[in-house]
Design a protein around this motif. Structure first.
Motif, short mmCIF file in Angstrom:
data_model
loop_
_atom_site.label_atom_id
_atom_site.label_comp_id
_atom_site.label_asym_id
_atom_site.label_seq_id
_atom_site.Cartn_x
_atom_site.Cartn_y
_atom_site.Cartn_z
N ALA A 98 0.83 -1.22 0.00
CA ALA A 98 0.00 0.00 0.00
C ALA A 98 0.86 1.26 0.00
CB ALA A 98 -0.95 -0.01 1.21
N PHE A 99 1.85 1.25 -0.89
CA PHE A 99 2.81 2.36 -0.89
C PHE A 99 3.05 2.86 -2.31
CE2 PHE A 99 7.10 4.13 -1.06
CZ PHE A 99 7.06 5.05 -0.02
N ASP A 100 2.86 4.13 -2.53
CA ASP A 100 3.21 4.88 -3.73
C ASP A 100 2.36 4.57 -4.95
OD1 ASP A 100 5.10 7.05 -4.42
OD2 ASP A 100 5.65 5.68 -6.02
N ASN A 101 2.41 3.36 -5.51
CA ASN A 101 1.59 3.07 -6.68
C ASN A 101 1.54 1.57 -6.97
OD1 ASN A 101 3.65 2.39 -8.96
ND2 ASN A 101 4.45 4.30 -8.09
N GLU A 102 0.68 1.20 -7.93
CA GLU A 102 0.43 -0.21 -8.23
C GLU A 102 1.59 -0.88 -8.97
OE1 GLU A 102 -0.59 2.06 -11.83
OE2 GLU A 102 -0.99 2.35 -9.69
N TRP A 103 2.59 -0.10 -9.39
CA TRP A 103 3.78 -0.69 -10.01
C TRP A 103 4.84 -1.02 -8.96
CZ3 TRP A 103 5.69 0.97 -15.48
CH2 TRP A 103 4.67 0.75 -16.42
N TYR A 104 4.43 -1.16 -7.74
CA TYR A 104 5.35 -1.52 -6.65
C TYR A 104 6.24 -2.71 -7.02
CZ TYR A 104 6.94 -2.03 -1.81
OH TYR A 104 7.71 -2.08 -0.66
N PRO A 105 5.68 -3.80 -7.60
CA PRO A 105 6.53 -4.96 -7.89
C PRO A 105 7.65 -4.68 -8.88
CG PRO A 105 4.35 -5.22 -8.86
CD PRO A 105 4.28 -4.07 -7.91
N ILE A 114 -10.97 6.52 -9.34
CA ILE A 114 -11.72 7.25 -8.31
C ILE A 114 -10.74 8.03 -7.44
CG2 ILE A 114 -11.69 5.48 -6.49
CD1 ILE A 114 -14.67 6.08 -6.06
N SER A 115 -9.48 7.60 -7.45
CA SER A 115 -8.45 8.22 -6.62
C SER A 115 -7.72 9.32 -7.38
CB SER A 115 -7.45 7.17 -6.16
OG SER A 115 -6.85 6.54 -7.29
N ASN A 116 -7.03 10.15 -6.63
CA ASN A 116 -6.21 11.20 -7.25
C ASN A 116 -4.83 10.69 -7.64
OD1 ASN A 116 -8.00 13.52 -7.12
ND2 ASN A 116 -7.78 13.39 -4.90
N TYR A 117 -4.41 9.58 -7.03
CA TYR A 117 -3.08 9.04 -7.32
C TYR A 117 -3.08 7.55 -7.02
CZ TYR A 117 2.03 8.64 -7.34
OH TYR A 117 3.31 8.28 -7.62
N SER A 118 -2.51 6.79 -7.92
CA SER A 118 -2.38 5.33 -7.83
C SER A 118 -3.70 4.64 -8.15
CB SER A 118 -1.89 4.86 -6.46
OG SER A 118 -1.80 3.43 -6.43
N TRP A 119 -3.61 3.61 -9.00
CA TRP A 119 -4.79 2.81 -9.33
C TRP A 119 -5.14 1.84 -8.21
CZ3 TRP A 119 -7.57 3.20 -13.99
CH2 TRP A 119 -7.04 4.08 -14.94
N SER A 120 -4.15 1.43 -7.44
CA SER A 120 -4.40 0.54 -6.30
C SER A 120 -4.39 1.34 -5.01
CB SER A 120 -3.33 -0.55 -6.24
OG SER A 120 -2.06 0.02 -5.97
N TYR A 121 -4.89 0.73 -3.94
CA TYR A 121 -4.91 1.41 -2.65
C TYR A 121 -3.50 1.66 -2.15
CZ TYR A 121 -5.28 2.40 2.26
OH TYR A 121 -5.13 3.01 3.48
N LYS A 129 -11.32 11.74 -5.70
CA LYS A 129 -11.99 12.80 -6.44
C LYS A 129 -13.37 13.06 -5.85
CE LYS A 129 -9.58 11.37 -10.62
NZ LYS A 129 -9.68 10.57 -11.84
N LYS A 130 -13.84 14.28 -5.98
CA LYS A 130 -15.17 14.64 -5.52
C LYS A 130 -16.22 14.06 -6.49
CE LYS A 130 -13.67 17.15 -2.09
NZ LYS A 130 -13.82 16.68 -0.69
N PRO A 131 -17.37 13.66 -5.96
CA PRO A 131 -18.39 13.07 -6.84
C PRO A 131 -18.82 13.99 -7.97
CG PRO A 131 -18.93 12.68 -4.53
CD PRO A 131 -17.77 13.61 -4.54
N ASP A 132 -18.92 15.30 -7.71
CA ASP A 132 -19.38 16.20 -8.77
C ASP A 132 -18.39 16.24 -9.93
OD1 ASP A 132 -17.46 17.57 -7.34
OD2 ASP A 132 -18.64 19.40 -7.05
N LEU A 133 -17.09 16.19 -9.62
CA LEU A 133 -16.08 16.16 -10.66
C LEU A 133 -16.21 14.91 -11.52
CD1 LEU A 133 -13.41 17.42 -11.85
CD2 LEU A 133 -12.20 15.88 -10.29
#
Length: 505
Positions: free
Chosen positions: A63-70, A325-332, A339-343
């Protein structure tokens, strides 16, 4: 006795399951010309408008930085995107001689994963199709695989994540999608020392795991080499194809979707893959889709997906966009923001008005929880769609997508970004399938009791103008084919996006 035995064998044979295609000639041949005869824009897809998928796997554990961790955990001295991961890995889990990416498997527990609850959440969100990242670049399969020994049914969660979710999605009358990213898994740089880890800050970009003789990524262990993609190309291409076919055969996805690097798979394998999906799905009565990025499949065969953005104008063809749905990283990742729902909703409306369909990514935690912040965005989307569903699902693009004043933001992968800042002065159009109703979306909250003139000429004869949701009739007039109507009170409109309905005679 002989007669009885013959009768018994005959009855027994009739009880065995028969292949639906065993005595049929496949409809589609393994050529682009034949595959182009498939209906690549089925009606259900045009109606759907919105689907959900999720990046969830071993990379969710650190759960650190991004989904390309491996990938980046094997790259030192990097200052760009992912450059913090190598040092974090060393400090948190130890040296690469002690702990490697596959050692995260027992830590991927998914104990809170509840397929029924997830499927219900996706339905409440307004999505019409959903499914997991079936396999990311890292080689770990999220279904019960007999082809890939590194899978969630046999290891880690010991659950058939894809299979359990599909059962519940189908109960909710939802279509299914499986996304594949494993074309990048093959080790393509074992003979190119300049592209090895330790020799480059971005080693061998077309392979996910950086190669080095000192690292596990160079393993020749019969089982581990499948995980790290360290095998001959011909063997890998069979391994790649057999996994896609296994999901198609055993789980019947409506859409199979491919990330970039599909073009690294030989053309004849891609043709076999698409033909198998189309023939198998059609034999089941499905209307299948194969989605791709860039130019990895012919445009008249597959469904184009544009990552994190969309087209700038009205498209002649239907298309997809996958957004986060997130501002950064595809994984948690720890500290993730959303992001806000209205956006999200306003940018979704823009996509729909241009013949696009949205595939929204969420980011579950390794233990199988979907955070409340993500749930709230999904449920707000669902509430908005439920209120305006007549203007969403069974609608089609108008003669023009609309107009407005939003400042243009370039998308990272082409077109425009998925985070355009729209407001009430940005107008979008959708037309009912029967051509009897035009829906006008104001991407914000218009000023109350004010006149809105629609710049786009409307040549059909108008019978009525009303507000979707409340149904309240509005005052209106037409001059030189330009429609003007008066807005109601602010309390009757919607701060996210207000929808007006024009009935034609």
């Amino acid at each position: 006795m002989l007669c009885v035995l013959i009768a018994f064998i005959s009855c027994k044979n009739k009880s065995q399951p028969q292949s639906e295609t065993s005595n049929e000639t496949p409809k589609y041949e393994e050529t682009w010309e034949s595959l182009a005869t498939n209906d690549r824009e089925p009606e259900w897809f045009k109606d759907a408008k919105f689907g959900i998928y999720f990046h969830w796997g071993l990379y969710s554990v650190p759960a650190f930085d991004n989904e390309w961790y491996p990938r980046w955990m094997y790259v030192s001295g990097r200052t760009e995107w992912g450059g913090k991961i190598f040092e974090h890995q060393q400090k948190t889990y130890g040296s690469l001689s002690e702990f490697n990416y596959h050692d995260f498997i027992p830590m991927f527990t998914a104990e809170h994963f509840d397929a029924k609850e997830w499927a219900d959440l996706f339905k409440k969100s307004g999505a019409k199709f959903a499914g997991p990242v079936a396999q990311h670049h890292d080689g770990f399969a999220m279904w019960g695989s007999k082809v890939n020994p590194w899978n969630a049914k046999d290891m880690g969660p010991k659950k058939d994540i894809l299979g359990e979710l599909y059962v519940e999605l189908k109960k909710n009358d939802m279509k299914t999608i499986a996304t594949f990213h494993h074309a990048k898994l093959l080790q393509r740089y074992a003979q190119d020392t300049l592209q090895w880890a330790k020799n480059s800050s971005d080693p061998g970009f077309d392979s996910h795991y950086p190669y080095h003789p000192d690292y596990i990524t160079s393993t020749t262990d019969p089982k581990l080499r499948k995980f790290y993609g360290n095998m001959p190309a011909n063997e890998f291409h069979d391994y790649w194809l057999n996994q896609v076919n296994e999901v198609v055969d055993n789980y019947a996805p409506d859409i199979i979707w491919f990330d970039s690097w599909l073009d690294k798979i030989p053309e004849n394998y891609r043709q076999k893959m698409v033909a198998h999906h189309f023939n198998t799905a059609v034999s089941r009565g499905q209307k299948p889709i194969a989605a791709y990025k860039q130019e990895d499949l012919p445009a008249n065969v597959g469904m184009l997906d544009i990552e994190q953005g969309g087209k700038t104008g009205l498209s002649d063809d239907y298309w997809l966009t996958d957004i986060t749905i997130s501002n950064y990283s595809w994984s948690y990742i720890s500290g993730q923001t959303y992001k806000k729902p209205d956006l999200v909703i306003r940018n979704m409306i823009d996509v729909w008005s241009k013949r696009g369909v949205v595939l929204l990514n969420i980011s579950p935690k390794a233990n199988g929880t979907i955070l409340d912040e993500q749930r709230q965005v999904l449920l707000t989307i669902g509430e908005w769609i439920d209120k305006y569903q007549e203007a969403v699902y069974e609608t089609r693009a108008y003669t023009t997508f609309g107009y407005g004043e939003a400042a243009f933001e370039k998308g990272e992968f082409g077109g425009q970004s998925a985070t355009m800042a729209y407001n009430e002065k940005d107008i979008r159009f959708m037309l009912s399938k029967d051509n009897k109703h035009l829906y006008i979306f104001s991407l914000g909250l218009p000023k109350a009791d004010s006149n809105i003139e629609i710049r786009t000429p409307i040549r059909s004869k108008i019978k009525k103008v009303s507000l979707v949701g409340s149904g309240v009739d509005l005052k209106w007039s037409v001059t030189n084919n330009k429609l003007t109507f008066t807005t109601p009170s602010s309390s009757q409109m919607d701060a996210i996006a207000t929808v007006f309905k024009v009935d034609f005679e």
